[in-house]
Scaffold this motif. Sequence first.
Motif: not given
Length: 282
Positions: A1-21
């Motif tokens: 099952m896909m494990h969803k990860q959130f930051y500040k209530n945003h669903h982090i999208r790996k495919r968009f290379g999301q790594h927030f400062l």
Amino acid sequence: MMHKQFYKNHHIRKRFGQHFLINVNIINRIISAINPQSNDYIIEIGPGLGALTEPIIKYLDNLTIIEIDRDLVRRLSDNNHINKKIIILEKDVMNVNFSKLIQKNKKMRIFGNLPYNISTKIIFYLFNYITFIKDMHFMLQKEVADRLVAKPGEKSYGKLTIMAQYYCQIIPLFTISSGSFFPSPNVDSVMVRLIPHQIIPYPAIDMCMLNFIVNEAFKKRRKILRNSLKNIFTAEVLELFGICPLSRAENISGEQYIKLANSISNQYSLVKKNIFPISIGH
Ligand code: SAM
């Protein structure tokens, strides 16, 4: 099952290379490195949740931002701290026609904590608009920063090095550890400043030709040039340019690649002058 990860209530999208400062000191260092001035024409690529957007906008009259993630665009446009001053392009940066963004008498200043999966592609893409760019400040994975500043003979030396140094002076500013981001990437990052040369030190007559030669040389970087470029240059021609035919792609300076490319662009005149016959495709 896909494990969803959130930051500040945003669903982090790996495919968009999301790594927030998330490191305020680093954010402040980045803003001072950019040194924004109120009437600068600044474009941010990948504003995300606004970690850099919010602090930089305080210095600016307005800011153009390019973000692919629809959810983030919605949050940015709902953000009262910034929404009066931002122009949002909800787009893949690779589909943005920057020539349509050109402003009279104002060159663009572009910055961003780039999505690492396509950072090299973005840099190559921006070279198409280099004459309209004043400077660029990018957060990049260390490996890409190393490639930008590499010298002939080094492991990181390659096509990106040659093209980037062709167009820009490259200044690595500081290293950022992976703990400064959420989620933290597997690698360290480097903040890099790219300043387009006002005058290209060694201009290529035909950029397509330069691209072609460099591509051919680096297709198999461990091959000796006499073999990898054999359909384009004879060993004698390589020697004429001071290139040992037994050397490899990574041993040749940008200037030497440009000379090689220009020699074909100039082929007709060189042949006419009986300097050498270049055998192409034989
Ligand atoms: N600037 C934010 C920060 O520092 O916290 C986010 C940086 S995150 C490394 C990269 C950002 O680029 C994300 O917001 C992501 O959605 C966006 N992005 C990824 N691919 C993109 C593309 N092709 N065009 C525009 N934005 C993109």
